[in-house]
Scaffold this motif. Structure first.
Motif, mmCIF file in Angstrom:
data_model
loop_
_atom_site.group_PDB
_atom_site.id
_atom_site.type_symbol
_atom_site.label_atom_id
_atom_site.label_comp_id
_atom_site.label_asym_id
_atom_site.label_seq_id
_atom_site.Cartn_x
_atom_site.Cartn_y
_atom_site.Cartn_z
ATOM 1 N N PHE A 497 1.974 -2.134 -4.327
ATOM 2 C CA PHE A 497 2.982 -2.884 -5.048
ATOM 3 C C PHE A 497 4.458 -2.512 -4.811
ATOM 4 O O PHE A 497 4.737 -1.486 -4.638
ATOM 5 N N GLY A 498 5.231 -3.537 -5.059
ATOM 6 C CA GLY A 498 6.611 -3.630 -4.884
ATOM 7 C C GLY A 498 7.381 -3.004 -3.613
ATOM 8 O O GLY A 498 8.292 -2.726 -3.241
ATOM 9 N N VAL A 499 6.402 -3.252 -2.386
ATOM 10 C CA VAL A 499 6.865 -3.009 -0.946
ATOM 11 C C VAL A 499 6.895 -4.035 -0.289
ATOM 12 O O VAL A 499 5.943 -4.964 -0.119
ATOM 13 N N GLU A 500 8.003 -4.667 0.705
ATOM 14 C CA GLU A 500 7.906 -5.535 1.694
ATOM 15 C C GLU A 500 6.910 -5.168 2.853
ATOM 16 O O GLU A 500 7.069 -4.111 3.335
ATOM 17 N N GLN A 501 5.951 -5.990 3.114
ATOM 18 C CA GLN A 501 5.081 -5.600 4.056
ATOM 19 C C GLN A 501 4.218 -7.015 4.542
ATOM 20 O O GLN A 501 4.368 -7.931 3.888
ATOM 21 N N SER A 533 1.664 -17.128 -8.006
ATOM 22 C CA SER A 533 2.437 -17.490 -6.814
ATOM 23 C C SER A 533 3.486 -16.305 -6.530
ATOM 24 O O SER A 533 4.092 -15.360 -7.415
ATOM 25 N N PHE A 534 4.015 -15.947 -5.386
ATOM 26 C CA PHE A 534 5.013 -15.008 -4.771
ATOM 27 C C PHE A 534 5.758 -15.381 -3.642
ATOM 28 O O PHE A 534 5.143 -16.414 -2.980
ATOM 29 N N LEU A 535 6.883 -14.856 -3.359
ATOM 30 C CA LEU A 535 7.788 -15.411 -2.229
ATOM 31 C C LEU A 535 7.010 -14.759 -0.752
ATOM 32 O O LEU A 535 6.595 -13.427 -0.907
ATOM 33 N N HIS A 536 6.967 -15.650 0.239
ATOM 34 C CA HIS A 536 6.451 -15.053 1.296
ATOM 35 C C HIS A 536 6.939 -15.832 2.468
ATOM 36 O O HIS A 536 7.574 -16.716 2.378
ATOM 37 N N LYS A 537 6.794 -14.905 3.716
ATOM 38 C CA LYS A 537 7.196 -15.722 4.732
ATOM 39 C C LYS A 537 5.969 -15.591 5.877
ATOM 40 O O LYS A 537 5.374 -14.644 5.993
ATOM 41 N N LYS A 551 6.575 -9.497 -0.689
ATOM 42 C CA LYS A 551 6.333 -8.463 -1.768
ATOM 43 C C LYS A 551 5.909 -8.841 -2.894
ATOM 44 O O LYS A 551 6.232 -9.646 -3.748
ATOM 45 N N ILE A 552 4.761 -8.129 -3.433
ATOM 46 C CA ILE A 552 4.225 -8.307 -4.572
ATOM 47 C C ILE A 552 4.847 -7.641 -5.806
ATOM 48 O O ILE A 552 4.805 -6.389 -5.985
ATOM 49 N N THR A 553 5.589 -8.199 -6.814
ATOM 50 C CA THR A 553 6.110 -7.569 -7.750
ATOM 51 C C THR A 553 5.797 -8.170 -9.073
ATOM 52 O O THR A 553 6.248 -7.781 -10.084
ATOM 53 N N ASP A 554 4.833 -9.149 -9.249
ATOM 54 C CA ASP A 554 4.396 -9.574 -10.575
ATOM 55 C C ASP A 554 3.149 -8.554 -11.084
ATOM 56 O O ASP A 554 2.437 -8.223 -10.403
ATOM 57 N N ILE A 574 -9.027 -12.613 -2.364
ATOM 58 C CA ILE A 574 -8.053 -12.002 -3.456
ATOM 59 C C ILE A 574 -7.781 -10.582 -2.660
ATOM 60 O O ILE A 574 -8.154 -10.137 -1.931
ATOM 61 N N LEU A 575 -6.272 -10.591 -3.124
ATOM 62 C CA LEU A 575 -5.472 -9.601 -2.436
ATOM 63 C C LEU A 575 -5.844 -8.307 -3.510
ATOM 64 O O LEU A 575 -5.406 -8.244 -4.698
ATOM 65 N N GLU A 576 -6.135 -7.048 -2.846
ATOM 66 C CA GLU A 576 -6.240 -5.837 -3.967
ATOM 67 C C GLU A 576 -4.699 -5.103 -3.566
ATOM 68 O O GLU A 576 -4.533 -4.803 -2.514
ATOM 69 N N VAL A 577 -3.943 -5.158 -4.625
ATOM 70 C CA VAL A 577 -2.766 -4.452 -4.835
ATOM 71 C C VAL A 577 -2.882 -3.050 -5.544
ATOM 72 O O VAL A 577 -3.169 -2.878 -6.518
ATOM 73 N N TYR A 578 -2.493 -2.095 -4.842
ATOM 74 C CA TYR A 578 -2.383 -0.596 -5.284
ATOM 75 C C TYR A 578 -1.015 -0.470 -5.850
ATOM 76 O O TYR A 578 -0.112 -0.574 -5.030
ATOM 77 N N ASN A 579 -0.676 -0.042 -7.098
ATOM 78 C CA ASN A 579 0.479 0.363 -7.614
ATOM 79 C C ASN A 579 0.630 1.784 -7.839
ATOM 80 O O ASN A 579 0.315 2.402 -8.802
ATOM 81 N N PRO A 580 1.184 2.659 -6.981
ATOM 82 C CA PRO A 580 1.453 3.925 -7.220
ATOM 83 C C PRO A 580 2.395 4.436 -8.158
ATOM 84 O O PRO A 580 2.432 5.559 -8.474
ATOM 85 N N MET A 581 3.183 3.373 -8.547
ATOM 86 C CA MET A 581 4.619 3.739 -9.351
ATOM 87 C C MET A 581 3.911 3.617 -10.743
ATOM 88 O O MET A 581 4.614 4.275 -11.840
ATOM 89 N N ARG A 582 2.941 2.887 -11.308
ATOM 90 C CA ARG A 582 2.430 3.122 -12.760
ATOM 91 C C ARG A 582 1.328 4.204 -12.755
ATOM 92 O O ARG A 582 0.552 4.318 -11.917
#
Length: 795
Positions: A497-501, A533-537, A551-554, A574-582
């Motif tokens: 989560f929250g990382v450009e990748q 939705s999220f911004l992507h390239k 970057k997944i920020t939602d 489905i994207l599995e998103v790991y959020n180490p900040m929470r």
């Protein structure tokens, strides 16, 4: 002389009596001690899940206080995992608690024992890696099938860092990964580096046939991917019976459908399905068999008595039984599934159902279908007890456009029939639209059916409830139908989560794939959407592979769902998103303690999956008066008390602890400790480490920390290094002061300063110096770019 001998004998007898009396006294005493030892009621508590290289405390708790000091020996069965700090623990006279100290060393499990006389207390401790520590490598390839790589055999692969819990984790220092290949696979590089702050690295390879790729790194579990030559997926006949627990004297639905490659297969022509049951006396397609005792030439010898509870007795020939045990049905062209109702007799037993799928008048371009399938089911004796549990199944599985939800009722004794009707309510998520939100199980039935349409693909949820029974939930997975030579595959990558990748890959079986409508003639045009939705390239690694980054920020509760569509095919993942900040808190403490005696309270900060990250002191809130000395906590009030553990950016957790015994009398010595309400009873300390500067030390939470370092280095009159900042801190001055609220490692950051050189030499010379310096900077920058290019440009 005689008198003297008599006196001596009398004295000897007295000594013997005295000795015997002493032995009796000692024997009684020892027996008393043993009895007292046997009467000890104690428990040993330690935290069960801990981290390596940390100091921990446990506790021995006596249920009743002792009239003397009690000493326990402390040991472990694996000194390589756990080091016992103190091998004896003494519980003082009149007290209940004895503190156990130990240190963790390596990963693994070990037992801690407390021993006194014939009393043995035991507790298992598991030492686990921290959730922010890499544990294994994870290889990700665009495909493991050679035919996906036919257009361009140069492909990009990934090596990810995962922790012990299969979540991605960033590197804290450079990790060199060694790559090896076998077979017809060629690597462009044999080593790649996962840089600090990153959780993956890329590499390139060529594929001309079958082979393997293996990734290894020191102290990490390796990973291997095998690349194979793909074979065409076979069409499979699937059979299932609902309800799963088939009752006697009732009915059941036999569902059948076709699959290919694990997806629903929609035949382009009619397909005949022939079902056969091997025990016609147990299950039949003839409704007359329902609830009957069935006798034939074969079964009459098995059943020697007639049960009065049976509804009827039917006698048939073996030929009649065989005929009633066979039925044919058609899966119509363009449809997915069908079903036939079967009926169960009075007798329970094991039944085999076989199926045959055969094409009916296929066209010359169609594949001819001829597939078989055999399943085994068991019929259970039904009853008319009050239902206590609801069971739910749904077929076909996976569904494509339609699915049937079968709801059955059961008691402790088995399936329930011959009882008043039961209504049930159906709840679903947005993947389904049921024809009705409720259904009914008839009084003479065990199950009811609700048909639902599929609205979307992805993980579905169905929840069913019957009044006064245990409810039931299932998660069917609606899927897109099978298309021969599918054009699109989505390969999700481990996401933080929250990382450009790089987030996921899109691969094509044969064609070049494009996202620009103006290039539609060059390949297969696809559109990419997501929810939320999220911004992507999008970038291209080869003709047949697209890389989608962003970057997944939602912080939405639902996981991102990816849809990639072309004219012929739609893929969903489905994207599995790991959020180490929470984070959350894991708190461990004994279930019960005694007042005004110390006990350990262990807290770890963990991720939201409750995987421990680090041992840490956190804030505590409670209605009880608490105090602490060192790492030990005291509660003076008896009763049950709630404890809430929390910290910044963490999810609070609540536990309960029971303080036993009578309310102690507060002495003048302990007056300040016990009766002073403490909002934050534990003293929090943080470690500040300053490299090449001053300020290193232990600081209490909220205490001011002052760090400093020389403003300049290498001061050589015309050239020097000037302090411009601090690593991991936002300060730019040589001396900085801040409040301690976390562990910090920092060092001063210096840059070259040529200001004095320009002042002395003058404008024209200064320009010359500037040119030299800039050229030098450009060259250095170019070298750095080249280094970066070498790491990333892996072709």
């Amino acid at each position: 002389m005689y008198s003297t001998d008599s006196d001596k004998l009398e004295g000897l007898l007295m000594k013997i009596i005295s000795i015997l009396f002493t032995i009796l006294i000692l024997a009684f005493t020892f027996n008393y001690v043993d009895a007292a030892s046997n009467d000890i009621q104690a428990t040993l508590w330690t935290p069960t899940d801990v981290l390596p290289k940390e100091k921990y405390y446990g506790i021995i708790v006596l249920e009743t206080n002792s009239d003397k000091d009690l000493m326990f020996d402390i040991t472990t069965n694996n000194a390589e995992i756990i080091k016992i700090s103190k091998h004896t623990v003494t519980i003082p006279q009149g007290k209940h608690h004895g503190i156990v100290e130990f240190e963790t060393k390596e990963i693994g499990s070990a037992n801690i024992y407390a021993i006194r006389d014939d009393l043995l207390l035991e507790r298992q401790v598991t030492v686990k890696k921290s959730a922010d520590t890499p544990n294994e490598l994870d290889l990700k390839l665009p495909s493991t099938l050679v035919n996906v790589l036919v257009r361009q055999n140069v492909q990009i692969g990934y090596v990810f860092l995962l922790n012990s819990f299969e979540n991605p984790v960033v590197a804290k220092e450079p990790i060199e990964v060694i790559l090896t290949s076998r077979g017809d696979v060629t690597l462009h590089k044999n080593t790649i580096t996962i840089e600090p702050g990153k959780h993956y690295a890329k590499f390139s390879f060529e594929v001309k046939g079958e082979g393997t790729i293996t990734s290894t790194a020191p102290n990490l579990d390796p990973d291997t991917e095998t690349i194979t030559i793909s074979s065409s997926d076979e069409i499979e006949l699937k059979i299932a019976v609902a309800p799963q627990r088939v009752p006697t004297s009732s009915s059941a639905e036999v569902y059948f459908w076709l699959e290919r490659g694990g997806r629903p297969y929609i035949p382009p022509h009619d397909v005949k399905i022939t079902l056969s049951v091997d025990r016609g006396d147990k299950m039949s397609f003839n409704p007359a068999m329902k609830g009957a005792i069935v006798l034939s030439e074969t079964t009459a010898s098995e059943r020697r008595t007639i049960d009065e509870d049976a509804k009827k007795v039917i006698t048939q020939t073996d030929a009649q039984l065989k005929e009633d045990s066979k039925r044919e049905a058609i899966i119509k062209k363009g449809t997915h599934y069908g079903k036939i109702t079967a009926y169960t007799s009075f007798d329970s037993g094991t039944i085999r159902i076989s199926g045959l799928a055969e094409s009916v008048a296929p066209s010359k371009d169609d594949e001819t279908i001829k597939e078989t399938q055999i399943i085994t089911v068991f019929t259970e004796t039904s009853n008319s007890e009050r239902p206590t549990k609801t069971e739910v199944v749904a077929y076909p599985d996976p569904p494509y456009d339609k699915m049937e939800i079968i709801v059955s009722r059961h008691s402790i004794g088995g399936p329930v029939i011959d009882r008043a009707k039961d209504d049930f309510i159906v709840f679903t998520n947005d993947k389904f639209t049921p024809s009705s939100l409720s259904g009914t199980i008839a009084d003479d039935q065990n199950y009811g059916i609700v048909v639902t349409n599929v609205q979307d693909f992805g993980t579905g949820k169905i929840f069913v409830e019957i009044k006064n029974t245990e409810s039931f939930e299932i998660e069917p997975l609606p899927m897109q139908k099978y298309i021969k030579d599918p054009r699109i595959t989505i390969i999700p990558l481990p996401v933080i989560f929250g990382v450009e990748q790089d987030l996921f890959l899109i691969t094509s079986a044969h064609d070049k794939i494009v996202t620009d409508p103006t290039l539609a003639k060059e390949g297969s045009l696809v559109s990419i959407t997501s929810k939320p939705s999220f911004l992507h390239k999008v970038s291209r690694d080869s003709d047949a592979v697209l890389t989608v980054s962003g970057k997944i920020t939602d912080l939405a509760e639902t996981k991102p769902e990816i849809h990639v569509s072309s004219n012929a095919f739609t893929a969903t993942e489905i994207l599995e998103v790991y959020n180490p900040m929470r984070k959350t808190v894991i708190a461990s403490h004994p279930f019960s303690v005694f007042p005004n005696e110390p006990f350990p309270l262990i807290t770890h900060v963990a991720d939201l999956n409750n995987n421990q990250i680090k041992k840490s002191m956190v804030r505590i809130s409670s209605n009880a008066q608490m105090s602490s000395i060192g790492e030990m906590v005291y509660i003076n009030e008896t009763g049950s008390h709630g404890l809430i553990f929390y910290d910044e950016n963490t999810v609070p957790v609540k536990t309960t602890i029971t303080v036993k015994g009578e309310q102690p009398v507060v002495s003048s010595i302990s007056q300040d400790i016990v009766q002073t309400p403490v909002e934050n009873p534990i003293v929090f300390t943080y470690t500040i480490t300053v490299e090449n500067g001053e300020g290193t030390g232990q600081y209490r939470e909220g205490e001011n920390v002052t760090i400093n370092a020389p403003a300049t280095l290498n001061d050589m009159f015309i050239y020097k290094k000037k302090l411009v900042g601090w690593e991991n801190l936002p300060y730019t001055t040589p001396t900085a002061t801040f409040v301690a609220d976390d562990d910090v490692e920092t060092r001063p950051i210096y840059q070259d300063d040529y200001t004095l050189l320009f002042t002395i030499i003058g404008p024209s010379a200064g320009i010359g110096a500037l040119v030299v310096i800039k050229r030098r900077g450009k060259k250095s920058s170019k070298t750095e770019d080249e280094d970066i290019f070498d790491d990333e440009d892996i072709f």
